[in-house]
Each structure stands twice: as structure tokens, then as C-alpha cells.
Design a protein around this motif. Sequence first.
Motif, PDB file in Angstrom:
ATOM      1  N   VAL A  75       0.822  -1.466  -0.247  1.00  0.00           N
ATOM      2  CA  VAL A  75       0.305   0.346  -0.166  1.00  0.00           C
ATOM      3  C   VAL A  75       0.857   0.704  -0.013  1.00  0.00           C
ATOM      4  CG1 VAL A  75      -2.113  -1.421   1.250  1.00  0.00           C
ATOM      5  CG2 VAL A  75       0.050  -0.100   2.398  1.00  0.00           C
ATOM      6  N   ASP A  76       2.002   1.202   0.381  1.00  0.00           N
ATOM      7  CA  ASP A  76       3.586   2.213   0.727  1.00  0.00           C
ATOM      8  C   ASP A  76       4.190   2.736  -1.017  1.00  0.00           C
ATOM      9  OD1 ASP A  76       2.037   3.461   3.353  1.00  0.00           O
ATOM     10  OD2 ASP A  76       3.408   1.507   3.890  1.00  0.00           O
ATOM     11  N   GLY A  77       4.174   1.339  -1.688  1.00  0.00           N
ATOM     12  CA  GLY A  77       4.465   1.432  -2.515  1.00  0.00           C
ATOM     13  C   GLY A  77       5.530  -0.177  -3.085  1.00  0.00           C
ATOM     14  N   ARG A  78       5.221  -0.242  -4.088  1.00  0.00           N
ATOM     15  CA  ARG A  78       6.653  -1.228  -4.521  1.00  0.00           C
ATOM     16  C   ARG A  78       7.419  -1.401  -3.629  1.00  0.00           C
ATOM     17  NH1 ARG A  78       5.082  -0.949 -10.232  1.00  0.00           N
ATOM     18  NH2 ARG A  78       2.941  -2.089  -9.792  1.00  0.00           N
ATOM     19  N   TRP A  79       8.341  -2.537  -3.005  1.00  0.00           N
ATOM     20  CA  TRP A  79       9.812  -3.002  -3.030  1.00  0.00           C
ATOM     21  C   TRP A  79       9.759  -3.769  -3.255  1.00  0.00           C
ATOM     22  CZ3 TRP A  79      10.435  -6.737   0.604  1.00  0.00           C
ATOM     23  CH2 TRP A  79       9.790  -7.381   0.791  1.00  0.00           C
ATOM     24  N   LEU A  80      11.715  -3.892  -3.235  1.00  0.00           N
ATOM     25  CA  LEU A  80      12.107  -5.249  -4.045  1.00  0.00           C
ATOM     26  C   LEU A  80      12.652  -6.073  -2.681  1.00  0.00           C
ATOM     27  CD1 LEU A  80      14.421  -4.062  -6.609  1.00  0.00           C
ATOM     28  CD2 LEU A  80      12.152  -4.706  -6.808  1.00  0.00           C
ATOM     29  N   SER A  81      12.885  -7.653  -3.257  1.00  0.00           N
ATOM     30  CA  SER A  81      12.844  -8.878  -2.456  1.00  0.00           C
ATOM     31  C   SER A  81      13.862  -9.516  -3.441  1.00  0.00           C
ATOM     32  CB  SER A  81      11.994  -9.786  -1.703  1.00  0.00           C
ATOM     33  OG  SER A  81      12.933 -11.105  -1.271  1.00  0.00           O
ATOM     34  N   VAL A  82      15.455  -9.546  -3.376  1.00  0.00           N
ATOM     35  CA  VAL A  82      15.718 -10.810  -4.603  1.00  0.00           C
ATOM     36  C   VAL A  82      16.484 -11.726  -3.364  1.00  0.00           C
ATOM     37  CG1 VAL A  82      18.504 -10.498  -5.541  1.00  0.00           C
ATOM     38  CG2 VAL A  82      16.936  -8.248  -5.406  1.00  0.00           C
ATOM     39  N   CYS A  83      16.519 -12.859  -4.182  1.00  0.00           N
ATOM     40  CA  CYS A  83      16.648 -14.159  -3.135  1.00  0.00           C
ATOM     41  C   CYS A  83      17.534 -14.923  -3.613  1.00  0.00           C
ATOM     42  CB  CYS A  83      15.206 -14.215  -3.173  1.00  0.00           C
ATOM     43  SG  CYS A  83      14.349 -13.212  -1.829  1.00  0.00           S
ATOM     44  N   PHE A  84      18.335 -15.618  -3.608  1.00  0.00           N
ATOM     45  CA  PHE A  84      19.139 -16.569  -3.905  1.00  0.00           C
ATOM     46  C   PHE A  84      19.497 -17.981  -2.965  1.00  0.00           C
ATOM     47  CE2 PHE A  84      20.637 -12.307  -3.335  1.00  0.00           C
ATOM     48  CZ  PHE A  84      21.395 -12.590  -5.143  1.00  0.00           C
ATOM     49  N   TYR A  85      19.226 -19.144  -3.099  1.00  0.00           N
ATOM     50  CA  TYR A  85      19.538 -19.571  -2.713  1.00  0.00           C
ATOM     51  C   TYR A  85      20.171 -20.170  -1.687  1.00  0.00           C
ATOM     52  CZ  TYR A  85      16.178 -22.580  -5.630  1.00  0.00           C
ATOM     53  OH  TYR A  85      15.163 -22.972  -6.697  1.00  0.00           O
ATOM     54  N   ALA A  86      20.506 -20.644  -0.335  1.00  0.00           N
ATOM     55  CA  ALA A  86      21.173 -19.564   0.600  1.00  0.00           C
ATOM     56  C   ALA A  86      22.919 -20.989   0.457  1.00  0.00           C
ATOM     57  CB  ALA A  86      20.151 -20.674   2.085  1.00  0.00           C
ATOM     58  N   ASP A  87      22.607 -22.156  -0.176  1.00  0.00           N
ATOM     59  CA  ASP A  87      23.775 -22.200  -0.825  1.00  0.00           C
ATOM     60  C   ASP A  87      24.453 -21.874  -1.589  1.00  0.00           C
ATOM     61  OD1 ASP A  87      22.523 -23.682  -2.478  1.00  0.00           O
ATOM     62  OD2 ASP A  87      22.775 -25.290  -2.261  1.00  0.00           O
ATOM     63  N   THR A  88      24.188 -20.544  -1.805  1.00  0.00           N
ATOM     64  CA  THR A  88      24.854 -20.122  -3.321  1.00  0.00           C
ATOM     65  C   THR A  88      25.490 -18.668  -3.362  1.00  0.00           C
ATOM     66  OG1 THR A  88      23.006 -19.814  -4.509  1.00  0.00           O
ATOM     67  CG2 THR A  88      23.268 -21.798  -5.100  1.00  0.00           C
ATOM     68  N   VAL A  89      25.165 -18.361  -1.948  1.00  0.00           N
ATOM     69  CA  VAL A  89      25.610 -17.019  -2.137  1.00  0.00           C
ATOM     70  C   VAL A  89      25.885 -17.121   0.074  1.00  0.00           C
ATOM     71  CG1 VAL A  89      24.444 -15.788  -2.990  1.00  0.00           C
ATOM     72  CG2 VAL A  89      23.492 -15.936  -0.988  1.00  0.00           C
ATOM     73  N   SER A  90      27.092 -16.242   0.326  1.00  0.00           N
ATOM     74  CA  SER A  90      27.764 -15.991   1.645  1.00  0.00           C
ATOM     75  C   SER A  90      26.976 -14.841   1.726  1.00  0.00           C
ATOM     76  CB  SER A  90      28.855 -15.740   1.458  1.00  0.00           C
ATOM     77  OG  SER A  90      29.021 -14.661   0.818  1.00  0.00           O
ATOM     78  N   ASP A  91      26.586 -14.191   3.135  1.00  0.00           N
ATOM     79  CA  ASP A  91      26.424 -12.965   4.006  1.00  0.00           C
ATOM     80  C   ASP A  91      27.238 -12.427   4.779  1.00  0.00           C
ATOM     81  OD1 ASP A  91      24.770 -10.250   4.337  1.00  0.00           O
ATOM     82  OD2 ASP A  91      22.980 -11.779   5.086  1.00  0.00           O
ATOM     83  N   PRO A  92      28.490 -12.481   4.659  1.00  0.00           N
ATOM     84  CA  PRO A  92      29.748 -11.870   5.793  1.00  0.00           C
ATOM     85  C   PRO A  92      29.294 -10.657   6.152  1.00  0.00           C
ATOM     86  CG  PRO A  92      30.231 -11.300   3.051  1.00  0.00           C
ATOM     87  CD  PRO A  92      28.873 -11.521   2.860  1.00  0.00           C
ATOM     88  N   GLU A  93      28.317  -9.792   5.664  1.00  0.00           N
ATOM     89  CA  GLU A  93      27.905  -8.701   6.033  1.00  0.00           C
ATOM     90  C   GLU A  93      26.213  -8.560   7.640  1.00  0.00           C
ATOM     91  OE1 GLU A  93      28.669  -4.905   3.815  1.00  0.00           O
ATOM     92  OE2 GLU A  93      29.611  -5.540   3.232  1.00  0.00           O
ATOM     93  N   GLU A  94      25.768 -10.075   6.745  1.00  0.00           N
ATOM     94  CA  GLU A  94      24.091 -10.067   7.222  1.00  0.00           C
ATOM     95  C   GLU A  94      22.846  -9.428   7.034  1.00  0.00           C
ATOM     96  OE1 GLU A  94      24.941 -10.950  11.850  1.00  0.00           O
ATOM     97  OE2 GLU A  94      26.242 -12.735  11.174  1.00  0.00           O
ATOM     98  N   ARG A  95      23.224  -8.748   5.808  1.00  0.00           N
ATOM     99  CA  ARG A  95      21.736  -7.940   5.762  1.00  0.00           C
ATOM    100  C   ARG A  95      20.818  -8.650   4.660  1.00  0.00           C
ATOM    101  NH1 ARG A  95      23.546  -2.700   3.850  1.00  0.00           N
ATOM    102  NH2 ARG A  95      25.646  -1.612   4.961  1.00  0.00           N
ATOM    103  N   GLY A  96      20.914 -10.364   4.292  1.00  0.00           N
ATOM    104  CA  GLY A  96      20.091 -10.631   4.090  1.00  0.00           C
ATOM    105  C   GLY A  96      19.012 -11.529   5.200  1.00  0.00           C
TER     106      GLY A  96
END
Length: 140
Positions: A75-96
Motif C-alpha cells: 500500500v505504501d509502494g513497491r519494494w524489492l526482495s532479491v533472493c538466492f538459494y542459501a548454498d549459493t551465496v554468502s552474507d558476510p555483512e548479514e544484510r539478508g
Amino acid sequence: MLEVVQAYLTRWQADPKRVRPFFARLLEALRDPENEMEFVERDGVSASLRAKIAEPDKGAVSGELFCLVDVVEDVDGRWLSVCFYADTVSDPEERGNLVPLGLLGEDGYCFDVEEPDSVLEDYVLERIDEARKRVGTERR
């Protein structure tokens, strides 16, 4: 497929959260002769851009998804969710956000972009490169 996405972008006029430019940037980052892409629009709910490996290296599965970009209607506008399989990416900064069994029945990481954030956007683009390489060469 590209024509369908371009038509969607043309119709996407209201952008109170200002995420449309990053969606266009993601589209460009995912365009590659070695990728297959699908675009699925669910009117009033979301739209999904799905990038898959078209020509895998070293025995990876052809057509395997490596990135899913959802444009979420809100209702407040569109936003994005960019997703990956957990075994294909790292998240060293824990942003996901780790989503157990949340990406087509497998564990995934989703990175939500709800406003312009150049640091987060660059981080997500790095995850795309990482996932493309891992799915293309390692994941089976």
C-alpha cells in the motif's frame, strides 16, 4: 521476455519508494547470453524476475534458478526482495534474511530493498555474481 519486462517498467509510473531504478539495474545485471530469464506478473500482488543458468559449466543443471527478484506490491509502494538459494551465496555483512524452506522449498537468503541504498544495492549485485558462479560450476 525482455519486451514484457520493458512493458511492465513502462506501466510502473508511481514509485514512492524509488526502487524502480534498482529493478532496472538488476535487469541489466541479470541479462547475459548464458542466462535464461522468466518474468511472471501477478497483478496487484507481485512480479517476479527469475534468472536461470542456460549453459552450465562442469555439470551443473541447465535451467537452474540462481536469482529471484520479486517486486512486491504494498500500500505504501513497491519494494524489492532479491533472493538466492542459501548454498549459493554468502552474507558476510548479514544484510539478508535467512528464509528456511522459503525459496521454492529450499533455504534461501532474501535481501529486501525498500528504498535507495547504494551500499545495499552494490552488495546485492555482488551476491548475483557469486550465485551465478556457484550455480554455474558447483551446485547440482
